[in-house]
Motif scaffolding. Sequence first.
Motif, PDB file in Angstrom:
ATOM      1  N   LEU A  71      17.252  -6.504 -53.820  1.00  0.00           N
ATOM      2  CA  LEU A  71      16.485  -7.524 -53.106  1.00  0.00           C
ATOM      3  C   LEU A  71      15.283  -6.914 -52.380  1.00  0.00           C
ATOM      4  N   GLU A  72      15.566  -5.882 -51.579  1.00  0.00           N
ATOM      5  CA  GLU A  72      14.463  -5.268 -50.822  1.00  0.00           C
ATOM      6  C   GLU A  72      13.439  -4.645 -51.749  1.00  0.00           C
ATOM      7  N   ASN A  73      13.920  -4.064 -52.854  1.00  0.00           N
ATOM      8  CA  ASN A  73      12.977  -3.465 -53.807  1.00  0.00           C
ATOM      9  C   ASN A  73      12.026  -4.506 -54.363  1.00  0.00           C
ATOM     10  N   ILE A  74      12.570  -5.689 -54.642  1.00  0.00           N
ATOM     11  CA  ILE A  74      11.736  -6.737 -55.224  1.00  0.00           C
ATOM     12  C   ILE A  74      10.794  -7.323 -54.173  1.00  0.00           C
ATOM     13  N   VAL A  75      11.381  -7.667 -53.024  1.00  0.00           N
ATOM     14  CA  VAL A  75      10.603  -8.382 -52.013  1.00  0.00           C
ATOM     15  C   VAL A  75       9.614  -7.456 -51.295  1.00  0.00           C
ATOM     16  N   LEU A  76      10.071  -6.248 -50.958  1.00  0.00           N
ATOM     17  CA  LEU A  76       9.235  -5.381 -50.128  1.00  0.00           C
ATOM     18  C   LEU A  76       8.452  -4.332 -50.910  1.00  0.00           C
TER      19      LEU A  76
END
Lengths: 401, 222
Positions: A71-76
């Motif tokens: 999730l963080e890889n995609i969003v951030l």
Amino acid sequence: MKKTGFVAYKNIIKRPVRSIALMILAAVLALSVFGGTVIVQALNNGFSSLENRLGADIMVVPYEATTKQELENIVLQGNTGYFYMNGEYLDELSELDGVGQISPQYYLASVKAGCCSIPVQIIGYDPETDFAITPWIKKSSSDEVGYLDVVVGNDLNAFVGDELSFFGVKVNVVAKLDKTGTSYDTQVFTTRETIQTLIEASLNKQLNEYANINSGNVISCILIDVDDTHNVDEVVNDINIHYKKLRAIRTTNMISGISDSLAAVSDIAQIITIVVWVVALGIMIVAFFMMTGERKKEFAVLRAMGASRAKLSTIVLTEGVSLSLIGGLVGVILGLIIIIPFSGYIETKMALPFLLPDAPMIIIAAVGAILLSTFAGALTAGFAAARISRIDTGMILRSGE
Amino acid sequence: MMQIRAEQIKKEFYRKSKGTNIFAAVNTCDFTMEEGTLTVIKGRSGGGKSTLMNMLSGILQPTEGKILYGDVDIYSMKDKELSEYRNRHIGYVPQGKSAIVSLSVIENIMLPEILYGESNEDGAVELMDRFGITHLRDAMPEELSGGELRRMAIARALIRKPEVLFADEPTGDLDDENTVIVFEALREIANNGTTVLMVTHENDAEKYADKIYRMDAGELSD
């Protein structure tokens, strides 16, 4: 007509090494202030932009998405990835107390797109319920995003009117978003119907890790805005306690790491700027004091010719202000040359959201940096001028120094 | 007619390194110069000649006494006023090299005018002609010989057509030929109505002088 400033001007021209050295110092002062201000402002802008783009209080994703840090890889970070959960969770969560607005998102990573040299992240949204992406798209285009239409991020090499192909499905670019300084600049956005078609195509081509899913009934993420009567943490806890296969994340927590990094970068920039100023100011003061020592006889001769103490000070101040003003301009121009063309590189190297300030803000930073470096030049020259105004003309001329 | 008069002037310096803290460079004396005369003060180095001249020229305030230009006590003026007075009425040829190195010869000569936002290039050219340095108009000081530099300094001191000219050791580092040129120039300036005071240790200066003083160990004598 030539005036007192003429003496200062000629001295600047005829002593090029000293003049250039002082200009370089002033340029370093201006560059440190201008560069530091623009970079910190760009990081702040990027962070604000990221907060706005997240657009929700809570993100709900499949539990495994958080354990794999996808999730963080995609969003951030702007990496590609996807995960899915049953679309029925959307209806269930919408019934919970405290849930105000709620909308699904759909993630898909293309393998190779005509628009990009690298795989691109495709994000789908529901135009009927979306409150996070639609307002942002409307800033760039008033046209409706229809079936098989896509909106591309600002950094992607695709433009309005282009046709792209994802998993054999041709889609049309109908809008290009404004720069956000976040991972969204490298992503593609489309509506629920289109992304469901693309997910189905990826499954048909066996290019999707999830082989046995119903493309019409899966979602990747649920965005929730909590209503005014409830606390965000209460809703997060409620979901996490009752839905073991899901993970609700408070978006502010998700970007707290970035916030910490941003604060660290700001602190480092401030420390560097202070160190540069202390060192450069020290050198400038020494340089001006050495200059007054070397030119004692010259100033005594000027006094004998009728230059008042104020005129001597004017000559020294004119030199200091002129050199630092030119140096300040050079520093700001260097800053513009370094920061603006290389902002993408800086963003990548810092791995932080980076959105350059708009032109008026850059102009204010530039003018401020020039004024500060000029003030520094005036201040250091002022010390020297004060020393010169106290010279004992008679003693200097008497000794024939 | 403007007479320059020093009344009971004295100059003392504070000297930390010597046994006695106060050192009298010039002991109490009176001194007068009449208009259009060339006065020479002779004496050994360190005798107080330059100190006396600097007091007379308005750049070194006496410890005691007054310097009067006509009826004007020049040290009663504030710095700005006295500086402008020096610029308009007093020419000064310092000892040693005194050129402003960043300015050309003509700019050096015009400098007293430039300081007050004025410009008399014709006057500067005329002075260069008079002192034989016209060909050096745009040269920089480092290109000039000692004699040329001294002539440039005299031309610069005369650009404002001063009523008084002070020259401190104007032939200090010059050969015999240039020494004669400078002495003759100062004599001619006095003949044209400017009051000239020259401080020197050259014996040859006496034959150009209207009045000669001697200064040794701070004591002025005829």
